[in-house]
Design an enzyme around this catalytic site. Structure first.
Site, PDB file in Angstrom:
ATOM      1  N   PHE A 168       7.229   0.493  14.143  1.00 41.52           N
ATOM      2  CA  PHE A 168       6.529   1.216  13.079  1.00 41.52           C
ATOM      3  C   PHE A 168       6.651   0.518  11.732  1.00 41.52           C
ATOM      4  O   PHE A 168       6.504   1.150  10.686  1.00 41.52           O
ATOM      5  CB  PHE A 168       7.078   2.652  12.988  1.00 41.52           C
ATOM      6  N   GLU A 171       4.046  -3.603   6.548  1.00 42.88           N
ATOM      7  CA  GLU A 171       4.093  -4.854   5.809  1.00 42.88           C
ATOM      8  C   GLU A 171       4.593  -4.542   4.400  1.00 42.88           C
ATOM      9  O   GLU A 171       4.326  -3.485   3.853  1.00 42.88           O
ATOM     10  CB  GLU A 171       2.706  -5.503   5.774  1.00 42.88           C
ATOM     11  N   GLY A 276      -6.847  -0.520   4.829  1.00 46.04           N
ATOM     12  CA  GLY A 276      -7.298  -1.751   5.459  1.00 46.04           C
ATOM     13  C   GLY A 276      -6.125  -2.342   6.215  1.00 46.04           C
ATOM     14  O   GLY A 276      -5.219  -1.616   6.632  1.00 46.04           O
ATOM     15  N   CYS A 279      -3.714  -3.316  10.998  1.00 49.15           N
ATOM     16  CA  CYS A 279      -3.231  -2.280  11.931  1.00 49.15           C
ATOM     17  C   CYS A 279      -4.078  -1.015  11.945  1.00 49.15           C
ATOM     18  O   CYS A 279      -4.741  -0.730  12.927  1.00 49.15           O
ATOM     19  CB  CYS A 279      -1.781  -1.945  11.611  1.00 49.15           C
TER      20      CYS A 279
HETATM   21  C1  UGA Z   1       0.850   0.570   9.182  1.00 52.47           C
HETATM   22  C2  UGA Z   1       1.808   1.744   9.418  1.00 52.47           C
HETATM   23  O1  UGA Z   1       2.099   2.376   8.173  1.00 52.47           O
HETATM   24  C3  UGA Z   1       3.096   1.258  10.070  1.00 52.47           C
HETATM   25  O2  UGA Z   1       3.952   2.349  10.351  1.00 52.47           O
HETATM   26  C4  UGA Z   1       2.739   0.516  11.359  1.00 52.47           C
HETATM   27  O3  UGA Z   1       3.893   0.015  12.014  1.00 52.47           O
HETATM   28  C5  UGA Z   1       1.818  -0.632  11.029  1.00 52.47           C
HETATM   29  O4  UGA Z   1       0.626  -0.121  10.402  1.00 52.47           O
HETATM   30  C6  UGA Z   1       1.474  -1.332  12.323  1.00 52.47           C
HETATM   31  O5  UGA Z   1       0.788  -0.735  13.164  1.00 52.47           O
HETATM   32  O6  UGA Z   1       1.970  -2.432  12.545  1.00 52.47           O
HETATM   33  P1  UGA Z   1       0.689  -1.330   7.299  1.00 52.47           P
HETATM   34  O7  UGA Z   1      -0.583  -1.763   7.964  1.00 52.47           O
HETATM   35  O8  UGA Z   1       1.696  -2.348   6.914  1.00 52.47           O
HETATM   36  O9  UGA Z   1       1.476  -0.285   8.234  1.00 52.47           O
HETATM   37  O10 UGA Z   1       0.255  -0.590   5.967  1.00 52.47           O
HETATM   38  P2  UGA Z   1       0.349   0.879   5.370  1.00 52.47           P
HETATM   39  O11 UGA Z   1       1.454   0.957   4.399  1.00 52.47           O
HETATM   40  O12 UGA Z   1       0.275   1.896   6.434  1.00 52.47           O
HETATM   41  O13 UGA Z   1      -1.014   0.906   4.536  1.00 52.47           O
HETATM   42  C7  UGA Z   1      -2.268   0.767   5.229  1.00 52.47           C
HETATM   43  C8  UGA Z   1      -3.406   0.842   4.272  1.00 52.47           C
HETATM   44  O14 UGA Z   1      -3.564   2.178   3.797  1.00 52.47           O
HETATM   45  C9  UGA Z   1      -3.298  -0.019   3.018  1.00 52.47           C
HETATM   46  O15 UGA Z   1      -4.558  -0.618   2.783  1.00 52.47           O
HETATM   47  C10 UGA Z   1      -2.937   0.960   1.927  1.00 52.47           C
HETATM   48  O16 UGA Z   1      -3.377   0.538   0.673  1.00 52.47           O
HETATM   49  C11 UGA Z   1      -3.687   2.195   2.395  1.00 52.47           C
HETATM   50  N1  UGA Z   1      -3.118   3.478   1.906  1.00 52.47           N
HETATM   51  C12 UGA Z   1      -1.854   3.844   2.231  1.00 52.47           C
HETATM   52  C13 UGA Z   1      -3.919   4.326   1.137  1.00 52.47           C
HETATM   53  O17 UGA Z   1      -5.090   4.014   0.837  1.00 52.47           O
HETATM   54  N2  UGA Z   1      -3.399   5.524   0.702  1.00 52.47           N
HETATM   55  C14 UGA Z   1      -2.131   5.900   1.023  1.00 52.47           C
HETATM   56  O18 UGA Z   1      -1.735   7.004   0.610  1.00 52.47           O
HETATM   57  C15 UGA Z   1      -1.337   5.042   1.794  1.00 52.47           C
END
Ligand code: UGA
Length: 460
Positions: A168, A171, A276, A279
């Protein structure tokens, strides 16, 4: 005892020979972390350059704390990387499968080509009993296929066991999430495999996080469900942003208000240009594709809307930029702050920022993109845009700024200073992360997604 991104105070009393197959984001961090807690680790990757780089303590991507962890692990002599499957098969008692599962071209389904090739190449070389542990994010049912292939192809036959241990990590927080995860989930088919993994992870488990033992199918689904839920949460608040835009309400205040309810929670309710990365988008689509194959597509039909809401936010950002330009985009100078899909990362896969930048470029704007870490990657995939590393140079003579990735350095910018560099003081905060009042007080027309427009300070 503390285990954090920079220190590990306990190591295992029972070191194992571990291999990590696939040293991308997930695998490189996992390999370094396993060596850090005392295991002997051999990382495998087919990419010769990547393996050479990792063996010198460097990573091909930016991840805070990873180079330090890698260097520390290499210095113990317990970690090295190879491109040899033979060596990998011979070395490991436990093999972690960490290869990528991207979205298939021309389809929503996950592409399992790397899973298939790793298993079908490795299995015929597995002559001694061992445990294979899947960590890649896969469509449910893949683990069972992997297990059957291992039994069919490995000389050791059914002495090769399979477990699934979804990951989980986020990045930007990958090291911390690996050394100090909020839970460990393992899918196993026997108590023996559970005991083996419990022992292997003992130094991490000693911190007391939940240890969740499930079957193989549940373990695979847990990961799909977690990412689908996170994506849904983000799109929910972005759908509320659309309502706010239609009513003059404020999505940030709304998120704060509903987030106080512990059943809802404030995290992942940050409205803006949406999610984006490598994942959430592809996992969401892969999950729907798998549900379709299983004949339960209706169960996940709502995820189509989650995806659509997310993509609409990018178009909305383009529309607000056009509004800020008074309707004429052709020849306008636009500076985009941020290229990475999120801060503290150089990953530009499915980046909302780059999508918005490209759309505006395609309709005739002069778009300059800046980012502290992601410009090399951005340049490679979207060579048509202009890239300038220095933020002050990038914003020079801009008619509008678009804040699309919330790096700390952008939040810390002085609106008055930046205002002296641009042609027009127009800014869209596409992440709702800037102090709108501060920018407004410095004479900026600041717009944000899902928030009422503050307009110019002198217009108030
Ligand atoms: C995500 C999951 O959060 C991890 O738990 C998982 O392990 C990972 O995918 C995976 O499958 O390997 P990650 O892709 O690193 O992690 O990024 P996130 O922190 O989840 O953010 C994803 C996107 O959502 C980003 O573009 C972020 O800017 C956006 N986001 C996040 C929002 O637009 N609003 C929010 O409130 C949170």
């Amino acid at each position: 005892m503390t285990v954090d991104a920079t220190t590990t105070t306990t190591t295992t009393t029972n070191p194992r020979n571990i291999t990590v197959i696939g040293c991308g984001y997930l695998g490189a961090v996992h390999a370094a972390a396993m060596a850090d807690i005392g295991h002997n680790v051999l990382g495998f990757d087919v990419d010769v350059d990547k393996v050479a780089l990792l063996n010198t303590g460097h990573t091909p991507f930016y991840e805070p704390g990873l180079d330090e962890l890698l260097e520390r692990a290499l210095a113990t002599g317990r970690l090295r990387f190879t491109t040899s499957y033979e060596e990998t098969a011979t070395f490991g008692d436990v093999h972690f499968l960490c290869v990528g599962t991207p979205q298939q071209k021309g389809s929503h389904a996950a592409d399992l080509v790397y899973v298939r090739s790793a298993i079908q190449t490795l299995a015929p070389m597995l002559t001694k009993p061992s445990l294979v542990v899947g960590k890649s994010t896969v469509p449910v049912g893949t683990a069972e296929w992997v297990r059957d292939e291992l039994h069919r192809l490995a000389p050791a036959g059914e002495d090769i066991r399979l477990a699934w241990n979804p990951e989980f990590l986020r990045e930007g927080f990958a090291v911390q999430d690996t050394l100090r995860p909020d839970r460990l989930v393992i899918g196993v088919e026997s108590q023996r495999d559970e005991a083996e993994l419990a022992d292997l992870y003992a130094p991490i488990r000693a911190q007391g996080m939940p240890w969740v033992v499930v079957d193989l199918a549940t373990a695979q689904l847990v990961k799909n469900a977690a990412n689908a839920f996170l994506a849904t949460k983000i799109s929910f608040i972005n759908a509320m942003a659309e309502l706010c835009e239609a009513t003059g309400a404020d999505v940030v205040a709304l998120a704060d208000a509903i987030g106080h309810d512990a059943r809802i929670g404030r995290r992942f309710l940050q409205a803006g240009v949406g999610f984006g990365g490598g994942c959430l988008p592809k996992d969401l689509r892969g999950f729907m594709a798998r549900a379709d194959e299983l004949g339960v597509d209706q169960a996940l039909a709502f995820l189509r809307d989650v995806d659509d809401i997310n993509m609409r936010r990018r178009r909305r950002a383009v529309d607000v930029a056009i509004e800020l330009l008074g309707g004429s985009v052709n020849g306008a100078n636009i500076a985009v702050l941020g290229a990475a899909f999120k801060p503290d990362s150089d990953d530009i896969r499915d980046s909302p920022a780059l999508d918005v930048a490209t759309s505006l470029h395609d309709i005739g704007a002069n778009v300059v993109v800046t980012d502290p870490k992601a410009l090399d990657n951005a340049r490679r995939t979207r060579p048509g845009l202009t890239y300038i590393e220095d933020v002050r140079e990038a914003v020079a003579n801009a008619d509008v700024l678009l804040h699309l990735t919330e790096w700390r350095e952008y939040r810390d910018l002085d609106p008055a200073e930046i205002g002296s560099l641009v042609s027009h003081r127009n800014i869209l905060d596409g992440r709702n992360a800037l102090d709108a009042k501060l920018w407004q007080d410095a004479g900026w027309d600041i717009r944000a997604l899902g928030r009422p427009s503050l307009g110019h300070s002198h217009a108030q």
